[in-house]
Design a protein around this motif. Structure first.
Motif, PDB file in Angstrom:
ATOM      1  N   SER A  56       0.842  -1.202   0.000  1.00 52.63           N
ATOM      2  CA  SER A  56       0.000   0.000   0.000  1.00 52.63           C
ATOM      3  C   SER A  56       0.870   1.243   0.000  1.00 52.63           C
ATOM      4  O   SER A  56       2.076   1.182   0.242  1.00 52.63           O
ATOM      5  N   ASN A  57       0.241   2.386  -0.264  1.00 54.11           N
ATOM      6  CA  ASN A  57       0.933   3.671  -0.215  1.00 54.11           C
ATOM      7  C   ASN A  57       1.592   3.866   1.151  1.00 54.11           C
ATOM      8  O   ASN A  57       2.779   4.201   1.232  1.00 54.11           O
ATOM      9  N   ALA A  58       0.850   3.631   2.210  1.00 55.10           N
ATOM     10  CA  ALA A  58       1.374   3.836   3.560  1.00 55.10           C
ATOM     11  C   ALA A  58       2.587   2.942   3.828  1.00 55.10           C
ATOM     12  O   ALA A  58       3.594   3.379   4.394  1.00 55.10           O
ATOM     13  N   ARG A  59       2.493   1.701   3.385  1.00 56.38           N
ATOM     14  CA  ARG A  59       3.587   0.753   3.579  1.00 56.38           C
ATOM     15  C   ARG A  59       4.850   1.205   2.840  1.00 56.38           C
ATOM     16  O   ARG A  59       5.967   1.162   3.374  1.00 56.38           O
ATOM     17  N   SER A  87      -5.049  -0.780  -7.434  1.00 53.66           N
ATOM     18  CA  SER A  87      -6.441  -1.220  -7.370  1.00 53.66           C
ATOM     19  C   SER A  87      -6.836  -1.397  -5.911  1.00 53.66           C
ATOM     20  O   SER A  87      -6.012  -1.806  -5.087  1.00 53.66           O
ATOM     21  N   PRO A  88      -8.089  -1.073  -5.593  1.00 51.98           N
ATOM     22  CA  PRO A  88      -8.536  -1.173  -4.203  1.00 51.98           C
ATOM     23  C   PRO A  88      -8.498  -2.607  -3.698  1.00 51.98           C
ATOM     24  O   PRO A  88      -8.789  -3.544  -4.441  1.00 51.98           O
ATOM     25  N   ASP A  89      -8.119  -2.790  -2.445  1.00 53.29           N
ATOM     26  CA  ASP A  89      -8.079  -4.101  -1.807  1.00 53.29           C
ATOM     27  C   ASP A  89      -9.493  -4.687  -1.730  1.00 53.29           C
ATOM     28  O   ASP A  89     -10.468  -3.966  -1.516  1.00 53.29           O
ATOM     29  N   ALA A  90      -9.596  -6.005  -1.947  1.00 55.51           N
ATOM     30  CA  ALA A  90     -10.901  -6.663  -1.955  1.00 55.51           C
ATOM     31  C   ALA A  90     -11.568  -6.581  -0.583  1.00 55.51           C
ATOM     32  O   ALA A  90     -12.763  -6.263  -0.470  1.00 55.51           O
ATOM     33  N   GLU A  91     -10.819  -6.832   0.474  1.00 53.92           N
ATOM     34  CA  GLU A  91     -11.403  -6.873   1.822  1.00 53.92           C
ATOM     35  C   GLU A  91     -11.415  -5.498   2.493  1.00 53.92           C
ATOM     36  O   GLU A  91     -12.418  -5.065   3.031  1.00 53.92           O
ATOM     37  N   HIS A  92     -10.260  -4.829   2.417  1.00 49.03           N
ATOM     38  CA  HIS A  92     -10.093  -3.581   3.150  1.00 49.03           C
ATOM     39  C   HIS A  92     -10.432  -2.410   2.234  1.00 49.03           C
ATOM     40  O   HIS A  92      -9.653  -2.051   1.374  1.00 49.03           O
ATOM     41  N   GLY A  93     -11.609  -1.817   2.431  1.00 54.55           N
ATOM     42  CA  GLY A  93     -12.152  -0.827   1.510  1.00 54.55           C
ATOM     43  C   GLY A  93     -11.242   0.330   1.154  1.00 54.55           C
ATOM     44  O   GLY A  93     -11.280   0.837   0.036  1.00 54.55           O
ATOM     45  N   ARG A  94     -10.421   0.740   2.125  1.00 53.50           N
ATOM     46  CA  ARG A  94      -9.672   1.975   1.922  1.00 53.50           C
ATOM     47  C   ARG A  94      -8.340   1.755   1.201  1.00 53.50           C
ATOM     48  O   ARG A  94      -7.858   2.635   0.483  1.00 53.50           O
ATOM     49  N   ILE A  95      -7.716   0.618   1.413  1.00 46.63           N
ATOM     50  CA  ILE A  95      -6.353   0.379   0.926  1.00 46.63           C
ATOM     51  C   ILE A  95      -6.280   0.240  -0.592  1.00 46.63           C
ATOM     52  O   ILE A  95      -7.105  -0.427  -1.210  1.00 46.63           O
ATOM     53  N   GLN A  96      -5.284   0.917  -1.180  1.00 48.08           N
ATOM     54  CA  GLN A  96      -4.982   0.771  -2.608  1.00 48.08           C
ATOM     55  C   GLN A  96      -3.746  -0.105  -2.769  1.00 48.08           C
ATOM     56  O   GLN A  96      -2.648   0.283  -2.376  1.00 48.08           O
ATOM     57  N   ARG A  97      -3.913  -1.287  -3.351  1.00 47.14           N
ATOM     58  CA  ARG A  97      -2.780  -2.183  -3.621  1.00 47.14           C
ATOM     59  C   ARG A  97      -2.040  -1.716  -4.864  1.00 47.14           C
ATOM     60  O   ARG A  97      -2.670  -1.374  -5.867  1.00 47.14           O
ATOM     61  N   THR A  98      -0.715  -1.739  -4.799  1.00 45.33           N
ATOM     62  CA  THR A  98       0.094  -1.248  -5.910  1.00 45.33           C
ATOM     63  C   THR A  98       0.970  -2.364  -6.463  1.00 45.33           C
ATOM     64  O   THR A  98       1.548  -3.132  -5.699  1.00 45.33           O
ATOM     65  N   GLN A  99       1.069  -2.453  -7.796  1.00 50.29           N
ATOM     66  CA  GLN A  99       1.884  -3.482  -8.429  1.00 50.29           C
ATOM     67  C   GLN A  99       2.639  -2.912  -9.625  1.00 50.29           C
ATOM     68  O   GLN A  99       2.183  -1.959 -10.254  1.00 50.29           O
ATOM     69  N   LEU A 100       3.789  -3.526  -9.938  1.00 52.69           N
ATOM     70  CA  LEU A 100       4.515  -3.178 -11.149  1.00 52.69           C
ATOM     71  C   LEU A 100       3.742  -3.691 -12.357  1.00 52.69           C
ATOM     72  O   LEU A 100       3.202  -4.793 -12.330  1.00 52.69           O
ATOM     73  N   THR A 101       3.677  -2.882 -13.422  1.00 55.52           N
ATOM     74  CA  THR A 101       3.170  -3.389 -14.688  1.00 55.52           C
ATOM     75  C   THR A 101       4.319  -4.095 -15.409  1.00 55.52           C
ATOM     76  O   THR A 101       5.446  -4.096 -14.924  1.00 55.52           O
ATOM     77  N   GLU A 102       4.030  -4.657 -16.574  1.00 55.08           N
ATOM     78  CA  GLU A 102       5.113  -5.285 -17.342  1.00 55.08           C
ATOM     79  C   GLU A 102       6.151  -4.250 -17.747  1.00 55.08           C
ATOM     80  O   GLU A 102       7.359  -4.482 -17.665  1.00 55.08           O
ATOM     81  N   ALA A 103       5.656  -3.077 -18.163  1.00 58.54           N
ATOM     82  CA  ALA A 103       6.570  -1.994 -18.530  1.00 58.54           C
ATOM     83  C   ALA A 103       7.420  -1.584 -17.327  1.00 58.54           C
ATOM     84  O   ALA A 103       8.620  -1.299 -17.467  1.00 58.54           O
ATOM     85  N   GLY A 104       6.819  -1.578 -16.159  1.00 59.14           N
ATOM     86  CA  GLY A 104       7.545  -1.230 -14.946  1.00 59.14           C
ATOM     87  C   GLY A 104       8.628  -2.238 -14.635  1.00 59.14           C
ATOM     88  O   GLY A 104       9.758  -1.880 -14.274  1.00 59.14           O
ATOM     89  N   GLN A 105       8.278  -3.504 -14.754  1.00 60.53           N
ATOM     90  CA  GLN A 105       9.243  -4.593 -14.526  1.00 60.53           C
ATOM     91  C   GLN A 105      10.422  -4.456 -15.486  1.00 60.53           C
ATOM     92  O   GLN A 105      11.593  -4.578 -15.073  1.00 60.53           O
ATOM     93  N   ASP A 106      10.104  -4.197 -16.729  1.00 60.93           N
ATOM     94  CA  ASP A 106      11.107  -4.000 -17.780  1.00 60.93           C
ATOM     95  C   ASP A 106      12.067  -2.859 -17.453  1.00 60.93           C
ATOM     96  O   ASP A 106      13.286  -3.001 -17.498  1.00 60.93           O
ATOM     97  N   THR A 107      11.464  -1.711 -17.153  1.00 56.95           N
ATOM     98  CA  THR A 107      12.242  -0.513 -16.849  1.00 56.95           C
ATOM     99  C   THR A 107      13.143  -0.757 -15.637  1.00 56.95           C
ATOM    100  O   THR A 107      14.310  -0.346 -15.621  1.00 56.95           O
TER     101      THR A 107
END
Lengths: 142, 142
Positions: A56-59, A87-107
């Motif tokens: 998450s952003n906070a983490r 994308s918003p977490d399935a269980e925890h309404g407020r948390i935004q989960r963040t992930q690398l895209t393929e382009a991000g992984q590449d870069t």
DNA sequence: GTTCTATTATCAGGCAACTGATATAGTATA
DNA sequence: TATACTATATCAGTTGCCTGATAATAGAAC
């Protein structure tokens, strides 16, 4: 970068030396990462996301020792650049989960190679226990 | 300041250690100088002006290893705060000579006492040759 | 004397750090 | 149950750093 005409007297302090080293490191990393459209702090965020996908952003802010607001603005920019997705977490309404895209992984893979060179230069000029010592200094100052 | 939940693997690098030390140093200096209405970079500018009264914007920028534009914005703020005053050079039409005001001299004296404490903490946690070694690293990275 | 170059000062825009404030979701507690 | 607290996300404003661009001055070269 300009260089000073003479040596400055009050510049004998450890604080000044730390600042100078960090400034030089940052400038070199920025120069090398520029061709990838990345800055040094952005590279750090991508590294963290690689090590901990879905953070998450906070983490991420805690990891980088910056405020959530600072991390927030960086994530917005990385998202616009298409290097990460959130994308918003399935269980925890407020948390935004963040992930690398393929382009991000590449870069990130390309960036690792750039940064490694700088790290080697710094290590060759430093004493063997420099990193450990500096973390001790950071802790003492916190 | 937040603290990380776990230790980060990729954070073993020297570059990371330098950044952490500088970040902690800067935060502590800012906290201590805040009551004087000063930031760490502003303190550095006042120090330079004390060592070289009448220095120009360009000269101060070279001394601090920043661009003239960066120094310019800092000088504008310090002038508004009444800590420095600027006046055009008698001979050289373009140059703006900068000097500490009495209030600036006063503030600087108080700031020196604040900053000394931080410097002592850092030195006690560092190895004896730390400052010299870091300047070597800065040079290697430039 | 004009042009060219170096130095200086400054405007505008962007990034990364901060503080302060606001809003919402989840948890603990009176 | 209602209230308070904690964690999270996000808006707005400030500072210090950067690059790029503009303008003025001084001196050198032609």
């Amino acid at each position: 970068m300009p260089s000073p005409d003479t040596v400055f007297d009050a510049h004998q302090s450890l604080g000044y030396a730390i600042k100078r080293a960090q400034q030089a490191l940052r400038l070199r990393m920025d120069r090398q990462l520029k061709e990838l459209g990345l800055t040094a702090p952005q590279y750090n965020v991508l590294c963290s996301l690689d090590a901990e996908p879905g953070a998450s952003n906070a983490r991420l802010a805690r990891r980088a020792f910056v405020t959530p607001q600072t991390m927030q603005s960086m994530l917005v920019k990385l998202e616009r650049a298409g290097l990460i997705e959130r994308s918003p977490d399935a269980e925890h309404g407020r948390i935004q989960r963040t992930q690398l895209t393929e382009a991000g992984q590449d870069t990130l893979t390309k960036a690792h190679r750039c940064v490694h060179e700088t790290e080697v230069i710094a290590r060759n000029a430093a004493s063997p226990d420099a990193a450990e010592m500096l973390l001790r200094v950071a802790e003492a100052l916190s």
